[in-house]
Scaffold this active site. Structure first.
Site, short mmCIF file in Angstrom:
data_model
loop_
_atom_site.label_atom_id
_atom_site.label_comp_id
_atom_site.label_asym_id
_atom_site.label_seq_id
_atom_site.Cartn_x
_atom_site.Cartn_y
_atom_site.Cartn_z
N ASP A 94 -5.45 0.36 5.80
CA ASP A 94 -6.23 0.03 7.00
C ASP A 94 -7.43 0.96 7.16
O ASP A 94 -8.57 0.52 7.31
CB ASP A 94 -5.35 0.10 8.25
N ASP B 108 0.81 -1.23 0.00
CA ASP B 108 0.00 0.00 0.00
C ASP B 108 0.83 1.27 0.00
O ASP B 108 0.39 2.30 -0.48
CB ASP B 108 -1.03 0.00 1.14
#
Length: 399
Positions: A178, A40
């Site tokens: 997240d 990410d």
């Protein structure tokens, strides 16, 4: 479950803060990443989903500028108090640095709170497990501020504010996954997210005859104290070296062939391995989502297994606890795939397990883990849930 939690929250709120007049109840999920780890912040793809476990909150406005926090998970700490004039991170503030960071970030974005709050939280995510209890608290706080004070902010923006607060206030150089998975969660679906431009699609997760099982290693880890930031800087340096020979903005721009053709530009062998993981893991994630669309759960499972091997050997973020859980899982008939999930260095594994094998999986893996590591792992059969929500408002009666 929710009704019992509401009663529990209201009862404890009254005990801690005197009464429940004006209280609103909220929920934000935890998340698990099915595949796409440490991609990410490298401009790659991730494939997380929100869970039905998460963080519950009971909140009300105050008439002064005080912020009073209480966690049912850390009840021994009592009420931790600060104010809107003192939004600075400090070790003594402990877990409250996460909600404080979001309040600070809102103010930085021009959304200052007009008054303080009483905040009670209760999470059923295992602390330090890697299922994003901190991001869950961040998104919950952002959703509370949006709802309680009428700020005009989308759930996608809540994710970005949560990441901003964790980066700038709490000093953890995390990616967006997240907070995005939690803020944008959709029941029964995982999120195929391109972290380079935040384009995403929801992909139905149809596991006919199988379940997602989380195994928590119970080895605690603190992201800020881990080697997370070190891994990130290694990837950034590898990218700079590659950019001298190939036109890319992120490691996620490369496919396997392009990486192998140009990796000689990376001077250090360790950085080669870090970058190799980022590139190959991104491609695995793309293939895994395609496999899911084709109902090829077996291929999805094999790609999960390959992901763990790469995280173990190239990225070196697993450790004996997570390796034991995964390697023992691979021995159990009926396990479709198993890998570590989250930042690593402790935390959890995620496995796809056929329904008829779940009891054997928990029994065999649990026994082997206890014998090798010396303490028990915990297991959770989880379902994919939605994003943050208000459960009860001040004008509503409990239902």
């Amino acid at each position: 479950m929710v009704k019992n939690m509401k009663e529990k929250l209201l009862k404890t709120f009254a005990e801690v803060f005197g009464d429940t007049e004006g209280v609103r109840l909220y929920f934000a999920p935890g998340r698990v990443n099915l595949i796409g780890e440490h991609t990410d912040y490298n401009g790659g793809h991730v494939f997380p989903c929100a869970l039905t476990i998460g963080t519950y909150g009971a909140v009300r406005k105050r008439e002064d500028n005080k912020l009073r926090f209480y966690s049912m998970n850390f009840s021994g700490l009592g009420v931790i108090e600060t104010s809107l004039e003192d939004l600075t991170p400090c070790k003594e503030a402990g877990w409250t640095n996460y909600p404080k960071g979001v309040i600070w970030a809102f103010a930085e974005k021009g959304m200052k709170l007009p008054c303080g709050m009483d905040v009670l939280l209760n999470g059923n995510i295992p602390n330090g497990s890697g299922l994003s209890s901190s991001a869950s608290v961040e998104v919950l706080t952002g959703f509370v501020l949006k709802d309680l004070f009428g700020f005009s902010v989308s759930n996608k923006e809540l994710a970005l504010i949560g990441q901003f607060s964790e980066n700038q206030f709490n000093g953890v150089n995390c990616g967006i996954m997240d907070q995005f998975a939690i803020a944008m969660g959709k029941e029964g679906h995982a999120i195929f997210l391109d972290t380079a431009d935040l384009s995403y699609e929801y992909a139905p997760v149809k596991l006919a005859g199988a379940k997602i099982v989380i195994a928590c290693s119970n080895k605690k880890r603190g992201l800020g104290d881990s080697k997370y930031n070190e891994r990130r800087s290694e990837c950034e340096e590898a990218l700079r070296e590659l950019q001298a020979v190939v036109d890319v903005k992120a490691l996620g721009d490369l496919d396997e062939a392009a990486f192998e053709a140009n990796c000689g530009a990376i001077a250090d062998e360790v950085r080669v391995r870090r970058a190799r993981h980022a590139v190959y893991e991104n491609r695995r994630t793309i293939k895994a989502v395609e496999a899911l669309k084709q109902n090829d759960i077996a291929l999805f499972g094999r790609l999960m297994n390959e992901s763990h091997v790469s995280l173990r050997d190239d990225y070196e973020v697993t450790g004996i606890e997570l390796d034991t859980l995964v390697e023992e899982a691979w021995k159990v008939d009926g396990v479709i795939g198993s890998r570590m999930t989250g930042a690593g260095f402790g935390g959890c594994t995620v496995s796809l397990v056929k329904d008829e094998a779940i009891d054997a999986f928990i029994g065999q893996v649990g026994k082997a883990y206890q014998e090798k590591i010396g303490y028990a792992a915990d297991f959770y059969v989880v379902e994919i849930g939605g994003g943050p929500a208000r459960l009860m408002g001040s004008e509503e009666k409990e239902s």
